[in-house]
Scaffold this active site. Structure first.
Site, PDB file in Angstrom:
ATOM      1  N   THR A  48      -8.524  78.499  76.634  1.00 25.81           N
ATOM      2  CA  THR A  48      -6.241  77.038  76.955  1.00 25.81           C
ATOM      3  C   THR A  48      -5.927  78.882  77.636  1.00 25.81           C
ATOM      4  O   THR A  48      -4.619  78.107  78.652  1.00 25.81           O
ATOM      5  CB  THR A  48      -6.116  78.324  75.278  1.00 25.81           C
ATOM      6  OG1 THR A  48      -6.828  77.757  74.486  1.00 25.81           O
ATOM      7  CG2 THR A  48      -5.077  76.474  75.444  1.00 25.81           C
ATOM      8  N   TYR A 111      -4.819  70.056  65.814  1.00 21.26           N
ATOM      9  CA  TYR A 111      -4.108  69.001  65.743  1.00 21.26           C
ATOM     10  C   TYR A 111      -5.082  67.905  64.470  1.00 21.26           C
ATOM     11  O   TYR A 111      -4.268  67.416  63.201  1.00 21.26           O
ATOM     12  CB  TYR A 111      -3.978  67.584  66.611  1.00 21.26           C
ATOM     13  CG  TYR A 111      -2.633  67.456  66.582  1.00 21.26           C
ATOM     14  CD1 TYR A 111      -1.287  67.806  66.249  1.00 21.26           C
ATOM     15  CD2 TYR A 111      -2.560  66.150  66.398  1.00 21.26           C
ATOM     16  CE1 TYR A 111      -0.535  67.181  66.079  1.00 21.26           C
ATOM     17  CE2 TYR A 111      -1.782  65.268  66.335  1.00 21.26           C
ATOM     18  CZ  TYR A 111      -0.641  65.715  65.691  1.00 21.26           C
ATOM     19  OH  TYR A 111       0.428  64.135  65.748  1.00 21.26           O
ATOM     20  N   TYR A 137     -14.408  79.476  68.247  1.00 23.09           N
ATOM     21  CA  TYR A 137     -13.179  80.252  68.070  1.00 23.09           C
ATOM     22  C   TYR A 137     -12.361  79.834  66.945  1.00 23.09           C
ATOM     23  O   TYR A 137     -11.718  78.212  67.322  1.00 23.09           O
ATOM     24  CB  TYR A 137     -12.697  79.566  69.398  1.00 23.09           C
ATOM     25  CG  TYR A 137     -11.430  80.330  69.904  1.00 23.09           C
ATOM     26  CD1 TYR A 137     -10.615  81.334  69.295  1.00 23.09           C
ATOM     27  CD2 TYR A 137     -10.275  79.263  71.235  1.00 23.09           C
ATOM     28  CE1 TYR A 137      -9.780  81.582  69.730  1.00 23.09           C
ATOM     29  CE2 TYR A 137      -9.902  80.279  71.530  1.00 23.09           C
ATOM     30  CZ  TYR A 137      -8.890  81.261  71.111  1.00 23.09           C
ATOM     31  OH  TYR A 137      -7.318  81.277  71.790  1.00 23.09           O
ATOM     32  N   ARG A 142      -2.988  77.681  66.094  1.00 23.22           N
ATOM     33  CA  ARG A 142      -2.677  76.935  66.986  1.00 23.22           C
ATOM     34  C   ARG A 142      -3.732  75.851  66.772  1.00 23.22           C
ATOM     35  O   ARG A 142      -3.344  74.854  66.745  1.00 23.22           O
ATOM     36  CB  ARG A 142      -3.151  76.911  68.080  1.00 23.22           C
ATOM     37  CG  ARG A 142      -2.344  78.232  69.536  1.00 23.22           C
ATOM     38  CD  ARG A 142      -3.392  78.488  70.790  1.00 23.22           C
ATOM     39  NE  ARG A 142      -1.951  79.916  70.851  1.00 23.22           N
ATOM     40  CZ  ARG A 142      -2.284  79.720  72.469  1.00 23.22           C
ATOM     41  NH1 ARG A 142      -2.804  78.780  73.250  1.00 23.22           N
ATOM     42  NH2 ARG A 142      -1.479  80.731  73.319  1.00 23.22           N
ATOM     43  N   LYS A 165     -15.273  84.374  68.073  1.00 23.67           N
ATOM     44  CA  LYS A 165     -14.053  84.828  68.490  1.00 23.67           C
ATOM     45  C   LYS A 165     -12.761  84.740  67.768  1.00 23.67           C
ATOM     46  O   LYS A 165     -12.563  83.935  67.217  1.00 23.67           O
ATOM     47  CB  LYS A 165     -13.119  83.844  69.848  1.00 23.67           C
ATOM     48  CG  LYS A 165     -12.303  84.143  70.708  1.00 23.67           C
ATOM     49  CD  LYS A 165     -11.365  84.069  71.708  1.00 23.67           C
ATOM     50  CE  LYS A 165     -10.216  84.373  72.474  1.00 23.67           C
ATOM     51  NZ  LYS A 165      -9.324  83.923  73.206  1.00 23.67           N
ATOM     52  N   ILE A 207     -12.452  89.188  73.580  1.00 29.11           N
ATOM     53  CA  ILE A 207     -11.856  88.127  74.755  1.00 29.11           C
ATOM     54  C   ILE A 207     -10.338  87.916  74.826  1.00 29.11           C
ATOM     55  O   ILE A 207      -9.705  87.768  74.048  1.00 29.11           O
ATOM     56  CB  ILE A 207     -12.207  86.717  74.252  1.00 29.11           C
ATOM     57  CG1 ILE A 207     -13.524  86.795  74.381  1.00 29.11           C
ATOM     58  CG2 ILE A 207     -11.435  85.341  75.247  1.00 29.11           C
ATOM     59  CD1 ILE A 207     -14.101  85.217  74.054  1.00 29.11           C
TER      60      ILE A 207
END
Length: 296
Positions: A48, A111, A137, A142, A165, A207
């Site tokens: 991202t 989403y 991840y 998010r 992550k 990261i």
């Protein structure tokens, strides 16, 4: 479980430089080389932070190829290959493997809010399509879904699932995941500010967005704590804390690009819907870079 590559230390979540709306390939190559020269232990293109949501598929592929070509095997490259469409995630992962990536970073589908079983099947499908390690991840703020420790444990039994992550900001998860999957499950912090504490609980690295701007400091911090030298790590953390705050005052990648502009490394152009940082935030970033000793 196949043998998993050792991913340790500071991995930079690379920004993608633009010039007049297009990829700035020369600036990106320069960024990759500088990162390696400064001691970064690995690179993560087109996450991202690399503005993957606004890149075309051709651009996404190109950035992965450029990163691998410029790194020339000096450090591992974990290519971003996330999507909330399983088919698209597979396509990106297959391309990354063909291009020579050492691993892929695949985000929990955002989403569309899959169940734990839906997430399991999503990652299993990517696992079955490639032969390189996959880093999960997990970023609930998010993606609005949180992969449970149980689901992660099931996935870790597959041949390519290597680690996580973790951007849950819940430091208890490091210990819980270590207990469930053991010390070989690679745990990378996805949050700069808490990375030092994350390492103390059994993490293997970070990261990092801030490593775009402060690669040497971030790498030195990780190198110190991997050797168990938390006193040195804390000293470096004290230099970085204002920068960790400043870069995320507005979207982190815009903050990182502003910092890189101050270092003369690239233009701070971003793509809508993101914007360049506002002048007040720019000043906070400048002052934090002075505090860290990155600029005078």
């Amino acid at each position: 479980m196949a043998a998993k590559t050792n991913f340790r230390g500071s991995f930079t979540a690379l920004v993608t430089p633009f010039k007049n709306g297009s990829l700035d390939e020369a600036a990106f190559r320069g960024l990759v080389s500088w990162q390696i020269d400064q001691g970064s232990h690995g690179l993560v293109p087109v996450g991202t932070t690399g503005e993957s949501p606004t890149l075309s598929h051709d651009e996404h592929h190109r950035v992965v190829e450029l990163c691998i070509d410029e790194a020339k095997g000096r450090v591992p490259v974990i290519a971003g290959a996330g999507s909330n469409s399983t088919r698209e995630a597979i396509d990106l992962a297959v391309h990354a493997e063909k291009a020579g990536a050492d691993a892929v970073l695949v985000v929990t589908p955002y989403y569309n809010k899959p169940t734990q079983e839906g997430m399991y099947q999503h990652f299993k499908a990517v696992n079955d399509a490639i032969g390189i390690p996959i880093i999960i991840y997990n970023i609930p703020p998010r993606s609005v879904v949180d992969m449970s420790v149980e689901t992660m444990t099931r996935l870790f039994e597959l041949k390519n699932i290597a680690g996580v992550k973790d951007a849950t900001a819940n430091l208890a998860r490091v210990s819980q995941q270590r207990h469930a999957m053991g010390p070989d499950f690679i745990q990378l912090s996805g949050e700069d500010m808490t990375a030092l504490a994350y390492m103390a609980a059994g993490g293997h690295g970070c990261i990092s967005v801030v490593a775009n701007v402060a690669p040497k400091l971030c790498a030195d911090l990780m190198s110190a704590v991997l050797k168990g030298d938390y006193a040195t790590g804390l000293k470096i953390q004290d230099r970085l804390v204002p920068l960790h705050d400043a870069i995320f005052k507005e979207p982190g990648l815009a903050g990182a690009k502003h910092g890189l502009k101050l270092l003369g490394r690239l233009d701070e152009e971003v793509r809508l819907p993101l914007m360049k940082v506002t002048p007040p935030t720019g000043k906070v970033i400048h002052d934090a870079m002075v505090h860290a000793g990155l600029i005078n």
